[in-house]
Design a protein around this motif. Structure first.
Motif, PDB file in Angstrom:
ATOM      1  N   LYS A 119       0.856  -1.193   0.000  1.00  0.00           N
ATOM      2  CA  LYS A 119       0.000   0.000   0.000  1.00  0.00           C
ATOM      3  C   LYS A 119       0.889   1.240   0.000  1.00  0.00           C
ATOM      4  O   LYS A 119       1.069   1.897   1.018  1.00  0.00           O
ATOM      5  N   THR A 123      -2.132   5.384  -2.311  1.00  0.00           N
ATOM      6  CA  THR A 123      -3.166   4.349  -2.403  1.00  0.00           C
ATOM      7  C   THR A 123      -4.406   4.814  -1.651  1.00  0.00           C
ATOM      8  O   THR A 123      -4.321   5.170  -0.468  1.00  0.00           O
ATOM      9  N   MET A 138     -10.212   1.075  -5.929  1.00  0.00           N
ATOM     10  CA  MET A 138      -8.940   1.597  -5.436  1.00  0.00           C
ATOM     11  C   MET A 138      -8.300   2.439  -6.535  1.00  0.00           C
ATOM     12  O   MET A 138      -8.390   2.104  -7.717  1.00  0.00           O
ATOM     13  N   ARG A 140      -4.574   4.898  -7.261  1.00  0.00           N
ATOM     14  CA  ARG A 140      -3.260   5.342  -6.788  1.00  0.00           C
ATOM     15  C   ARG A 140      -2.979   6.692  -7.419  1.00  0.00           C
ATOM     16  O   ARG A 140      -3.026   6.848  -8.637  1.00  0.00           O
TER      17      ARG A 140
END
Length: 171
Positions: A119, A123, A138, A140
């Motif tokens: 992570k 993130t 999710m 990034r």
């Protein structure tokens, strides 16, 4: 409510969000960790937001996630605060502890420290509920702490609108 491919600034996204929620008579709640209330602030920057923004939970600590949203501490211990499972539990808690029909939750690593190989900094897990439909994802994001937090707010607002668009176009 039509969204173009270009990215709109947060105030424009909030305006579209407000229009949709008002047209449905719905309310919005947020549950925020890494953004520390920035989504709530973006929403309440718009005059009249009390007509559609119901409440925001700033649950920065694990204890706050448990106390305010009902996230099971065992879930946090098993998966970490920055996880799909916790984002989903946070958004469900926001719905369950409010009168909202729409909610967003964010939990992530804004940096500059706190990241890991699994992570890394940037993130962020998102949870969404729109009219009873739960989803999560999710992302990034690159950049420093401020950039990650700003990108998280932008993505949360944009994605909420995308999830609501089919409902706006329905007869």
């Amino acid at each position: 409510m039509s969204l173009s491919k270009q990215e709109l600034p947060a105030p424009a996204l909030v305006g579209l969000l407000a229009d949709f929620l008002l047209s449905k008579g719905w309310l919005l709640a947020s549950a925020e960790s890494c953004t520390g209330g920035l989504i709530s602030a973006a929403c309440t920057d718009l005059a009249g937001s009390s007509n559609w923004f119901e409440r925001g939970f700033v649950t920065y600590s694990n204890a706050a996630k448990t106390d305010m949203l009902g996230v099971d501490a065992a879930l946090i211990n098993a998966h970490g605060a920055v996880s799909e499972e916790v984002a989903r539990a946070m958004v469900q808690g926001a719905i369950g502890h409010s009168k909202a029909q729409v909610a967003v939750a964010v939990t992530g690593v804004a940096g500059p420290a706190g990241g890991s190989r699994a992570k890394p900094v940037g993130t962020v897990w998102f949870g969404f509920v729109v009219d009873g439909r739960l989803s999560s994802e999710m992302q990034r994001f690159d950049g420093n702490r401020a950039a990650v937090r700003a990108a998280t707010v932008q993505h949360a607002l944009q994605r909420l609108l995308q999830l609501m668009q089919p409902l706006a176009e329905a007869p």
